[in-house]
Design a protein around this motif. Structure first.
Motif, PDB file in Angstrom:
ATOM      1  N   GLU A  17       0.834  -1.208   0.000  1.00 48.00           N
ATOM      2  CA  GLU A  17       0.000   0.000   0.000  1.00 48.00           C
ATOM      3  C   GLU A  17       0.864   1.252   0.000  1.00 48.00           C
ATOM      4  O   GLU A  17       0.591   2.216  -0.716  1.00 48.00           O
ATOM      5  CB  GLU A  17      -0.951   0.028   1.205  1.00 48.00           C
ATOM      6  CG  GLU A  17      -1.772   1.317   1.188  1.00 48.00           C
ATOM      7  CD  GLU A  17      -2.833   1.416   2.268  1.00 48.00           C
ATOM      8  OE1 GLU A  17      -2.933   0.515   3.113  1.00 48.00           O
ATOM      9  OE2 GLU A  17      -3.571   2.427   2.239  1.00 48.00           O
ATOM     10  N   ALA A  18       1.919   1.236   0.813  1.00 56.01           N
ATOM     11  CA  ALA A  18       2.797   2.414   0.887  1.00 56.01           C
ATOM     12  C   ALA A  18       3.386   2.728  -0.486  1.00 56.01           C
ATOM     13  O   ALA A  18       3.371   3.879  -0.937  1.00 56.01           O
ATOM     14  CB  ALA A  18       3.920   2.155   1.888  1.00 56.01           C
ATOM     15  N   SER A  21       0.662   3.860  -2.950  1.00 55.63           N
ATOM     16  CA  SER A  21       0.242   5.220  -2.611  1.00 55.63           C
ATOM     17  C   SER A  21       1.245   6.242  -3.165  1.00 55.63           C
ATOM     18  O   SER A  21       0.869   7.266  -3.758  1.00 55.63           O
ATOM     19  CB  SER A  21       0.105   5.306  -1.086  1.00 55.63           C
ATOM     20  OG  SER A  21       0.300   6.609  -0.640  1.00 55.63           O
ATOM     21  N   VAL A  24       0.972   6.374  -7.058  1.00 54.81           N
ATOM     22  CA  VAL A  24      -0.214   7.112  -7.516  1.00 54.81           C
ATOM     23  C   VAL A  24       0.021   8.612  -7.326  1.00 54.81           C
ATOM     24  O   VAL A  24      -0.235   9.419  -8.228  1.00 54.81           O
ATOM     25  CB  VAL A  24      -1.491   6.623  -6.781  1.00 54.81           C
ATOM     26  CG1 VAL A  24      -2.681   7.526  -7.071  1.00 54.81           C
ATOM     27  CG2 VAL A  24      -1.796   5.181  -7.177  1.00 54.81           C
ATOM     28  N   ALA A  25       0.573   8.987  -6.170  1.00 59.62           N
ATOM     29  CA  ALA A  25       0.836  10.409  -5.891  1.00 59.62           C
ATOM     30  C   ALA A  25       1.853  10.972  -6.890  1.00 59.62           C
ATOM     31  O   ALA A  25       1.753  12.130  -7.292  1.00 59.62           O
ATOM     32  CB  ALA A  25       1.351  10.574  -4.467  1.00 59.62           C
ATOM     33  N   PRO A  31      -3.520   4.686 -12.468  1.00 61.02           N
ATOM     34  CA  PRO A  31      -3.768   3.791 -11.328  1.00 61.02           C
ATOM     35  C   PRO A  31      -4.332   2.436 -11.721  1.00 61.02           C
ATOM     36  O   PRO A  31      -3.951   1.414 -11.150  1.00 61.02           O
ATOM     37  CB  PRO A  31      -4.782   4.571 -10.478  1.00 61.02           C
ATOM     38  CG  PRO A  31      -4.611   5.989 -10.871  1.00 61.02           C
ATOM     39  CD  PRO A  31      -4.127   6.008 -12.289  1.00 61.02           C
ATOM     40  N   LEU A  47      -8.507  -0.874  -1.100  1.00 59.56           N
ATOM     41  CA  LEU A  47      -7.423  -0.256  -1.885  1.00 59.56           C
ATOM     42  C   LEU A  47      -7.929   0.256  -3.230  1.00 59.56           C
ATOM     43  O   LEU A  47      -7.483   1.291  -3.723  1.00 59.56           O
ATOM     44  CB  LEU A  47      -6.287  -1.271  -2.083  1.00 59.56           C
ATOM     45  CG  LEU A  47      -5.580  -1.663  -0.784  1.00 59.56           C
ATOM     46  CD1 LEU A  47      -4.697  -2.883  -0.977  1.00 59.56           C
ATOM     47  CD2 LEU A  47      -4.734  -0.496  -0.255  1.00 59.56           C
ATOM     48  N   GLU A  50      -9.629   3.509  -2.477  1.00 62.18           N
ATOM     49  CA  GLU A  50      -8.700   4.566  -2.051  1.00 62.18           C
ATOM     50  C   GLU A  50      -7.814   5.069  -3.201  1.00 62.18           C
ATOM     51  O   GLU A  50      -7.577   6.271  -3.315  1.00 62.18           O
ATOM     52  CB  GLU A  50      -7.809   3.992  -0.926  1.00 62.18           C
ATOM     53  CG  GLU A  50      -6.781   4.951  -0.349  1.00 62.18           C
ATOM     54  CD  GLU A  50      -7.375   6.044   0.525  1.00 62.18           C
ATOM     55  OE1 GLU A  50      -8.449   5.824   1.104  1.00 62.18           O
ATOM     56  OE2 GLU A  50      -6.741   7.121   0.604  1.00 62.18           O
ATOM     57  N   TYR A  51      -7.323   4.153  -4.039  1.00 63.17           N
ATOM     58  CA  TYR A  51      -6.305   4.559  -5.023  1.00 63.17           C
ATOM     59  C   TYR A  51      -6.730   4.402  -6.486  1.00 63.17           C
ATOM     60  O   TYR A  51      -5.991   4.788  -7.387  1.00 63.17           O
ATOM     61  CB  TYR A  51      -5.008   3.751  -4.799  1.00 63.17           C
ATOM     62  CG  TYR A  51      -4.472   3.920  -3.395  1.00 63.17           C
ATOM     63  CD1 TYR A  51      -3.869   5.112  -2.998  1.00 63.17           C
ATOM     64  CD2 TYR A  51      -4.591   2.897  -2.452  1.00 63.17           C
ATOM     65  CE1 TYR A  51      -3.394   5.271  -1.706  1.00 63.17           C
ATOM     66  CE2 TYR A  51      -4.119   3.052  -1.151  1.00 63.17           C
ATOM     67  CZ  TYR A  51      -3.521   4.242  -0.800  1.00 63.17           C
ATOM     68  OH  TYR A  51      -3.056   4.414   0.487  1.00 63.17           O
ATOM     69  N   VAL A 155       8.631   6.379  -2.826  1.00 59.92           N
ATOM     70  CA  VAL A 155       8.435   6.381  -1.367  1.00 59.92           C
ATOM     71  C   VAL A 155       9.727   6.688  -0.606  1.00 59.92           C
ATOM     72  O   VAL A 155       9.892   6.307   0.547  1.00 59.92           O
ATOM     73  CB  VAL A 155       7.839   5.048  -0.837  1.00 59.92           C
ATOM     74  CG1 VAL A 155       6.376   4.937  -1.203  1.00 59.92           C
ATOM     75  CG2 VAL A 155       8.626   3.841  -1.341  1.00 59.92           C
TER      76      VAL A 155
END
Ligand SMILES: NC(=O)c1ccc[n+]([C@@H]2O[C@H](COP(=O)([O-])OP(=O)(O)OC[C@H]3O[C@@H](n4cnc5c(N)ncnc54)[C@H](OP(=O)(O)O)[C@@H]3O)[C@@H](O)[C@H]2O)c1
Length: 279
Positions: A17-18, A21, A24-25, A31, A47, A50-51, A155
């Motif tokens: 997920e991290a 995320s 996507v950012a 996505p 998920l 959310e994304y 990340v």
């Protein structure tokens, strides 16, 4: 968009997920071109909402992937790899973030001759502040490393190492956040003993760790030089450092990292992932 590849995440837990995320950012790719698999449909629904990623409970979705990122726990990795190996295309790049599983074992579980990049991330990736070390397997090339860097770069920081250095990296930055939390446990226990308000102490201690790291990074100076600069003769810092020196704290830290490295080697050699067991 950085890339148009179909990226499949096997295992949709915390680390997956991290990374997703962050991707996507950073607008890494559309996505819906990210496909996450997991054994828990409710997790996948979460998920997806959310994304905006695609999801599946079937790991055979790897058959259309350009990149497969392995993010299940090491204990289930052998079964997971053997499960989808028959449908994985030869040209698919495999990136593994699993602790303690050498690329040669991943390759063997996938039927050999695969492009594999091994990554040791750390948990600050959960807040976009990770430090990931990347190592190429025998069949992975420069372009594969660049793709893995682009993904993990979403990340946090990335750095390249040789695979035989991964156990050391595991001891340094992989397990490293726990050492900082341990230091903070001690600092905050002391703050409590000295009667400071918990919330204020927490804020001050956290900013101290963050600020010290930033100071060392920005100044480019060595840790011992910076420490000497804030340690005046007969002062409070000197009293604290003397107490730590008397207790052998620095040597204990060195031994702690060496113990972590040793454990990482042991886990990598554990029977559960051995190629002998795969056959
Ligand atoms: N260096 C570091 O600090 C660091 C930090 C974190 C992670 N890692 C590595 O990252 C990997 C992921 O860790 P994590 O903390 O994100 O783990 P996690 O939260 O447990 O995520 C793994 C996910 O995979 C799912 N799963 C189990 N079997 C599966 C299968 N057959 N197919 C698809 N999905 C399956 C799990 O579901 P269930 O929960 O239902 O089993 C879980 O949702 C691990 O290999 C770990 O070694 C390294």
């Amino acid at each position: 968009m950085i890339m148009e590849s179909k990226v499949v995440f096997i295992g949709a837990g915390n680390m997956a997920e991290a990374i997703v995320s962050g991707m996507v950012a950073a607008n890494f790719c559309a996505p819906e071109k990210i496909i996450m698999t997991d054994v828990r449909p409710e997790r996948l629904a979460e998920l997806e909402a959310e994304y905006g990623v695609s999801t599946s409970t079937d790991n055979s979705v790897v058959k259309n992937a350009e990149i497969v990122l392995l993010a299940v726990k090491p204990q289930v990795m052998a079964d997971v790899l053997k499960g989808f190996a028959p449908v994985l295309r030869k040209e698919t790049l495999v990136i593994s973030i699993a602790a303690g599983i050498p690329t040669v074992k991943i390759e063997a579980l996938l039927g050999g001759n695969r492009r594999v990049v091994r990554v040791m991330p750390n948990t600050p990736a959960l807040v976009g502040q990770g430090a990931s070390a990347l190592a190429a397997g025998a069949n992975a090339d420069e372009a594969d490393l660049e793709v893995a860097e682009a993904i993990l770069g979403c990340v946090g920081l990335t750095g390249r190492v040789e695979e035989n250095e991964i156990d050391a990296v595991t001891a340094l930055s992989g397990s490293g956040p726990a050492y900082v939390f341990y230091l903070l446990e001690g600092m905050l226990a002391a703050a409590d003993k000295m009667g400071l308000d918990k919330e204020t102490a927490r804020k001050l201690a956290l900013k101290t760790v963050e600020g010290a790291a930033r100071l060392m990074e920005d100044s480019g100076e060595a840790a011992d030089v910076l420490r000497a600069k804030v340690t005046s003769k007969g002062g409070t810092t000197e009293a604290a450092i003397r107490s730590m020196d008397e207790a052998g704290v620095k040597e204990a830290i060195i031994q702690a990292l060496l113990a972590a490295q040793k454990r990482s080697v042991e886990l990598s050699n554990a029977e559960i992932f051995s190629t002998a067991k795969i056959a």
